[in-house]
Design a protein around this motif. Structure first.
Motif, PDB file in Angstrom:
ATOM      1  N   LEU A   6       0.828  -1.201   0.000  1.00 12.41           N
ATOM      2  CA  LEU A   6       0.000   0.000   0.000  1.00 12.41           C
ATOM      3  C   LEU A   6       0.867   1.258   0.000  1.00 12.41           C
ATOM      4  N   GLU A   7       1.919   1.260   0.788  1.00  9.51           N
ATOM      5  CA  GLU A   7       2.831   2.416   0.821  1.00  9.51           C
ATOM      6  C   GLU A   7       3.519   2.604  -0.522  1.00  9.51           C
ATOM      7  N   ASP A   8       3.933   1.497  -1.165  1.00  6.58           N
ATOM      8  CA  ASP A   8       4.558   1.582  -2.482  1.00  6.58           C
ATOM      9  C   ASP A   8       3.585   2.138  -3.521  1.00  6.58           C
ATOM     10  N   ALA A   9       2.326   1.680  -3.469  1.00  5.17           N
ATOM     11  CA  ALA A   9       1.317   2.154  -4.412  1.00  5.17           C
ATOM     12  C   ALA A   9       1.053   3.646  -4.217  1.00  5.17           C
ATOM     13  N   ARG A  10       0.964   4.074  -2.973  1.00  9.64           N
ATOM     14  CA  ARG A  10       0.747   5.506  -2.710  1.00  9.64           C
ATOM     15  C   ARG A  10       1.922   6.348  -3.206  1.00  9.64           C
ATOM     16  N   ALA A  11       3.136   5.859  -3.036  1.00 12.01           N
ATOM     17  CA  ALA A  11       4.314   6.585  -3.527  1.00 12.01           C
ATOM     18  C   ALA A  11       4.294   6.672  -5.055  1.00 12.01           C
ATOM     19  N   GLU A  12       3.879   5.584  -5.716  1.00  8.01           N
ATOM     20  CA  GLU A  12       3.785   5.589  -7.179  1.00  8.01           C
ATOM     21  C   GLU A  12       2.709   6.565  -7.655  1.00  8.01           C
ATOM     22  N   ILE A  13       1.580   6.609  -6.976  1.00  9.21           N
ATOM     23  CA  ILE A  13       0.511   7.546  -7.327  1.00  9.21           C
ATOM     24  C   ILE A  13       1.009   8.984  -7.200  1.00  9.21           C
ATOM     25  N   GLU A  14       1.714   9.281  -6.136  1.00 14.36           N
ATOM     26  CA  GLU A  14       2.237  10.637  -5.939  1.00 14.36           C
ATOM     27  C   GLU A  14       3.264  10.995  -7.011  1.00 14.36           C
ATOM     28  N   ARG A  15       4.098  10.027  -7.390  1.00 11.45           N
ATOM     29  CA  ARG A  15       5.089  10.269  -8.440  1.00 11.45           C
ATOM     30  C   ARG A  15       4.395  10.565  -9.767  1.00 11.45           C
ATOM     31  N   LEU A  16       3.375   9.767 -10.088  1.00  6.37           N
ATOM     32  CA  LEU A  16       2.647   9.984 -11.346  1.00  6.37           C
ATOM     33  C   LEU A  16       1.888  11.304 -11.327  1.00  6.37           C
ATOM     34  N   ARG A  17       1.313  11.678 -10.175  1.00  2.00           N
ATOM     35  CA  ARG A  17       0.589  12.945 -10.059  1.00  2.00           C
ATOM     36  C   ARG A  17       1.534  14.125 -10.325  1.00  2.00           C
ATOM     37  N   SER A  18       2.735  14.076  -9.767  1.00  2.00           N
ATOM     38  CA  SER A  18       3.677  15.182  -9.980  1.00  2.00           C
ATOM     39  C   SER A  18       4.155  15.219 -11.430  1.00  2.00           C
ATOM     40  N   THR A  19       4.304  14.046 -12.071  1.00  2.00           N
ATOM     41  CA  THR A  19       4.712  14.002 -13.472  1.00  2.00           C
ATOM     42  C   THR A  19       3.638  14.618 -14.367  1.00  2.00           C
ATOM     43  N   VAL A  20       2.379  14.262 -14.132  1.00  2.00           N
ATOM     44  CA  VAL A  20       1.288  14.816 -14.932  1.00  2.00           C
ATOM     45  C   VAL A  20       1.187  16.324 -14.716  1.00  2.00           C
ATOM     46  N   THR A  21       1.382  16.784 -13.503  1.00  2.00           N
ATOM     47  CA  THR A  21       1.342  18.224 -13.218  1.00  2.00           C
ATOM     48  C   THR A  21       2.453  18.947 -13.970  1.00  2.00           C
ATOM     49  N   GLU A  22       3.655  18.383 -13.955  1.00  2.00           N
ATOM     50  CA  GLU A  22       4.775  18.996 -14.683  1.00  2.00           C
ATOM     51  C   GLU A  22       4.485  19.047 -16.173  1.00  2.00           C
ATOM     52  N   GLN A  23       3.926  17.981 -16.730  1.00  2.00           N
ATOM     53  CA  GLN A  23       3.619  17.963 -18.163  1.00  2.00           C
ATOM     54  C   GLN A  23       2.523  18.967 -18.500  1.00  2.00           C
ATOM     55  N   ALA A  24       1.533  19.108 -17.625  1.00  2.00           N
ATOM     56  CA  ALA A  24       0.462  20.079 -17.876  1.00  2.00           C
ATOM     57  C   ALA A  24       1.004  21.501 -17.862  1.00  2.00           C
ATOM     58  N   VAL A  25       1.892  21.798 -16.928  1.00  2.00           N
ATOM     59  CA  VAL A  25       2.497  23.136 -16.862  1.00  2.00           C
ATOM     60  C   VAL A  25       3.353  23.382 -18.097  1.00  2.00           C
ATOM     61  N   ALA A  26       4.142  22.399 -18.504  1.00  2.00           N
ATOM     62  CA  ALA A  26       4.983  22.562 -19.688  1.00  2.00           C
ATOM     63  C   ALA A  26       4.136  22.767 -20.938  1.00  2.00           C
ATOM     64  N   LEU A  27       3.058  22.025 -21.081  1.00  2.00           N
ATOM     65  CA  LEU A  27       2.175  22.172 -22.233  1.00  2.00           C
ATOM     66  C   LEU A  27       1.531  23.558 -22.247  1.00  2.00           C
ATOM     67  N   HIS A  28       1.103  24.011 -21.084  1.00  2.00           N
ATOM     68  CA  HIS A  28       0.472  25.329 -20.998  1.00  2.00           C
ATOM     69  C   HIS A  28       1.472  26.424 -21.358  1.00  2.00           C
ATOM     70  N   LEU A  29       2.705  26.301 -20.872  1.00  3.74           N
ATOM     71  CA  LEU A  29       3.711  27.324 -21.179  1.00  3.74           C
ATOM     72  C   LEU A  29       4.146  27.255 -22.632  1.00  3.74           C
ATOM     73  N   HIS A  30       4.181  26.068 -23.209  1.00  3.22           N
ATOM     74  CA  HIS A  30       4.645  25.917 -24.589  1.00  3.22           C
ATOM     75  C   HIS A  30       3.600  26.400 -25.591  1.00  3.22           C
ATOM     76  N   GLU A  31       2.342  26.014 -25.402  1.00  2.00           N
ATOM     77  CA  GLU A  31       1.315  26.367 -26.358  1.00  2.00           C
ATOM     78  C   GLU A  31       0.589  27.656 -25.978  1.00  2.00           C
ATOM     79  N   GLY A  32       0.674  28.034 -24.754  1.00  2.00           N
ATOM     80  CA  GLY A  32      -0.025  29.248 -24.326  1.00  2.00           C
ATOM     81  C   GLY A  32      -1.490  28.963 -24.118  1.00  2.00           C
ATOM     82  N   LYS A  33      -2.208  30.034 -23.748  1.00  2.00           N
ATOM     83  CA  LYS A  33      -3.638  29.886 -23.489  1.00  2.00           C
ATOM     84  C   LYS A  33      -4.389  29.848 -24.816  1.00  2.00           C
TER      85      LYS A  33
END
Length: 111
Positions: free
Chosen positions: A80-107
């Motif tokens: 359970l602890e490993d799964a929660r750590a993986e979820i948090e890692r994936l959440r931060s990766t998706v957030t980084e990609q969303a920010v990069a996409l927003h900055l690259h393409e603009g609004k």
């Protein structure tokens, strides 16, 4: 006929858990023989033998279950602890990609 040599058929005595522990320790450390312990606690010798056998098996089971490392974490808890750590890692990766996409393409425009 004398009743001095006849074993009485009175009610059997049950030992409490602490008495069973004391019996097993006294027999295993050599402080008393099985017969002496049985006489002292007013039970049959087979009761002493059983108490010693159960205490020994319980100690062996407890030692077999003791695994080196951090205590208190079951396999399920570790998974359970490993799964929660993986979820948090994936959440931060998706957030980084969303920010990069927003900055690259603009609004996007509403046109």
């Amino acid at each position: 006929m004398s009743t001095a040599g006849v074993i009485g058929k009175g009610r059997r005595r049950r030992l409490s858990p602490s008495e069973k522990y004391e019996v097993s320790v006294s027999v295993s450390t050599g402080q008393a023989t099985q017969r002496e312990a049985a006489d002292r606690y007013g039970v049959d010798r087979s009761t002493v033998v059983t108490a010693c056998r159960v205490a020994r098996q319980g100690a062996l089971d407890a030692l077999a279950a003791a695994v080196p490392g951090r205590p208190g974490v079951s396999r399920e808890q570790a998974a359970l602890e490993d799964a929660r750590a993986e979820i948090e890692r994936l959440r931060s990766t998706v957030t980084e990609q969303a920010v990069a996409l927003h900055l690259h393409e603009g609004k996007a425009r509403w046109d």
